[in-house]
Write an enzyme that holds these catalytic residues in place. Structure first.
Site, PDB file in Angstrom:
ATOM      1  N   LYS A  11     -16.784   4.827  13.092  1.00  0.00           N
ATOM      2  CA  LYS A  11     -16.150   3.889  12.157  1.00  0.00           C
ATOM      3  C   LYS A  11     -16.474   2.422  12.509  1.00  0.00           C
ATOM      4  CE  LYS A  11     -12.329   7.059  11.021  1.00  0.00           C
ATOM      5  NZ  LYS A  11     -10.856   7.242  10.945  1.00  0.00           N
ATOM      6  N   TYR A  51     -12.412   9.591   1.106  1.00  0.00           N
ATOM      7  CA  TYR A  51     -11.050   9.863   1.580  1.00  0.00           C
ATOM      8  C   TYR A  51     -10.092  10.154   0.415  1.00  0.00           C
ATOM      9  CZ  TYR A  51     -11.581   8.747   6.605  1.00  0.00           C
ATOM     10  OH  TYR A  51     -11.902   8.763   7.948  1.00  0.00           O
ATOM     11  N   ASN A 114      -9.521   3.833  14.461  1.00  0.00           N
ATOM     12  CA  ASN A 114      -9.561   4.811  15.556  1.00  0.00           C
ATOM     13  C   ASN A 114     -10.952   5.384  15.825  1.00  0.00           C
ATOM     14  OD1 ASN A 114      -9.687   6.345  13.293  1.00  0.00           O
ATOM     15  ND2 ASN A 114      -7.896   7.609  13.712  1.00  0.00           N
ATOM     16  N   HIS A 117     -14.333   9.624  12.755  1.00  0.00           N
ATOM     17  CA  HIS A 117     -13.828  10.643  11.830  1.00  0.00           C
ATOM     18  C   HIS A 117     -14.513  11.956  12.165  1.00  0.00           C
ATOM     19  CE1 HIS A 117     -13.083  12.964   8.161  1.00  0.00           C
ATOM     20  NE2 HIS A 117     -14.369  13.273   8.231  1.00  0.00           N
ATOM     21  N   GLU A 128     -18.240  17.398   3.082  1.00  0.00           N
ATOM     22  CA  GLU A 128     -18.461  16.042   3.617  1.00  0.00           C
ATOM     23  C   GLU A 128     -19.926  15.820   4.006  1.00  0.00           C
ATOM     24  OE1 GLU A 128     -13.913  15.443   5.330  1.00  0.00           O
ATOM     25  OE2 GLU A 128     -15.597  15.441   6.729  1.00  0.00           O
TER      26      GLU A 128
HETATM   27  P1  RTP Z   1     -10.191  11.494  10.277  1.00  0.00           P
HETATM   28  O1  RTP Z   1      -9.906  12.227   8.971  1.00  0.00           O
HETATM   29  O2  RTP Z   1     -10.630  10.061  10.075  1.00  0.00           O
HETATM   30  O3  RTP Z   1     -11.110  12.272  11.174  1.00  0.00           O
HETATM   31  O4  RTP Z   1      -8.841  11.403  11.115  1.00  0.00           O
HETATM   32  P2  RTP Z   1      -7.699  12.471  11.311  1.00  0.00           P
HETATM   33  O5  RTP Z   1      -8.073  13.762  10.637  1.00  0.00           O
HETATM   34  O6  RTP Z   1      -7.363  12.488  12.747  1.00  0.00           O
HETATM   35  O7  RTP Z   1      -6.498  11.774  10.524  1.00  0.00           O
HETATM   36  P3  RTP Z   1      -6.073  11.881   8.974  1.00  0.00           P
HETATM   37  O8  RTP Z   1      -4.643  12.266   8.940  1.00  0.00           O
HETATM   38  O9  RTP Z   1      -7.058  12.706   8.207  1.00  0.00           O
HETATM   39  O10 RTP Z   1      -6.167  10.362   8.507  1.00  0.00           O
HETATM   40  C1  RTP Z   1      -7.402   9.807   8.127  1.00  0.00           C
HETATM   41  C2  RTP Z   1      -7.532   8.425   8.715  1.00  0.00           C
HETATM   42  O11 RTP Z   1      -6.605   7.542   8.077  1.00  0.00           O
HETATM   43  C3  RTP Z   1      -6.212   6.530   9.015  1.00  0.00           C
HETATM   44  N1  RTP Z   1      -4.758   6.590   9.194  1.00  0.00           N
HETATM   45  N2  RTP Z   1      -4.015   5.515   9.238  1.00  0.00           N
HETATM   46  N3  RTP Z   1      -1.836   3.714   9.410  1.00  0.00           N
HETATM   47  C4  RTP Z   1      -1.623   5.017   9.534  1.00  0.00           C
HETATM   48  O12 RTP Z   1      -0.526   5.476   9.744  1.00  0.00           O
HETATM   49  C5  RTP Z   1      -2.760   5.920   9.428  1.00  0.00           C
HETATM   50  N4  RTP Z   1      -2.714   7.234   9.497  1.00  0.00           N
HETATM   51  C6  RTP Z   1      -3.990   7.660   9.350  1.00  0.00           C
HETATM   52  C7  RTP Z   1      -6.933   6.812  10.306  1.00  0.00           C
HETATM   53  O13 RTP Z   1      -8.151   6.060  10.326  1.00  0.00           O
HETATM   54  C8  RTP Z   1      -7.220   8.290  10.206  1.00  0.00           C
HETATM   55  O14 RTP Z   1      -8.277   8.662  11.046  1.00  0.00           O
HETATM   56 MG    MG Z   2      -8.736  13.908   8.615  1.00  0.00          MG
END
Ligand code: RTP
Ligand code: MG
Length: 140
Positions: A11, A51, A114, A117, A128
């Site tokens: 990212k 997304y 973070n 992804h 994807e």
């Molecule tokens: P990713 O899809 O990016 O691999 O991350 P992940 O599965 O660990 O998390 P996900 O729940 O799918 O959320 C996608 C991305 O959204 C951002 N996020 N921001 N501000 C917040 O509370 C929040 N929560 C999620 C993060 O960049 C997350 O990786």
């Molecule tokens: Mg995710």
């Protein structure tokens, strides 16, 4: 366990800090092979398409603006159980919860910014990968 492919994105917070090589080393050390990789600049719209599953979440606007705030490196990782293995290497979404040694524990700046992804299942991985890469770009 079967050989799988998963979609990974380094990212903008990580590309800005020149961390692509350090993050790739973690993938390779874990036995994941980078079989396709390119550095691109997303628009907010394209980030929103990628997304789309999070469209109704309160952080959607922040997330899409962030993903378009600088270059990203999109890549396909291949290996045994690659989807799960990559998520182990990445660590928990919130770096405060990420296990020591994971990408997010070492490099992530916040729950939003973070660093990486990774696809969350083989089915989403296939979608994807097709979003970013053509068959011709995938060299196993
Ligand atoms: P990713 O899809 O990016 O691999 O991350 P992940 O599965 O660990 O998390 P996900 O729940 O799918 O959320 C996608 C991305 O959204 C951002 N996020 N921001 N501000 C917040 O509370 C929040 N929560 C999620 C993060 O960049 C997350 O990786
Ligand atoms: Mg995710």
């Amino acid at each position: 366990m079967a050989i799988e492919r998963t979609l990974s994105i380094i990212k903008p917070d990580a590309t800005k800090r020149n961390l692509t090589g350090k993050i790739n080393a973690k993938f390779e050390d874990a036995g994941l092979r980078i079989v396709a990789q390119k550095r691109i600049q997303l628009t907010v719209d394209q980030a929103g398409q990628f997304y789309a599953v999070h469209k109704e979440r309160p952080f959607f606007g922040e997330l899409t603006e962030f993903m378009a705030s600088g270059p990203v490196v999109v890549q396909v990782l291949e290996g045994e159980g690659a989807v799960l293995k990559n998520r182990e290497v990445m660590g928990a979404t919130n770096p405060a919860d990420a296990a020591p040694g994971t990408v997010r524990a070492e490099f992530a700046e916040s729950v939003g910014e973070n660093s990486v992804h990774g696809s969350d299942a083989p089915e989403t991985a296939a979608e994807e990968i097709a979003f970013f890469f053509s068959g011709l770009e995938l060299v196993g």
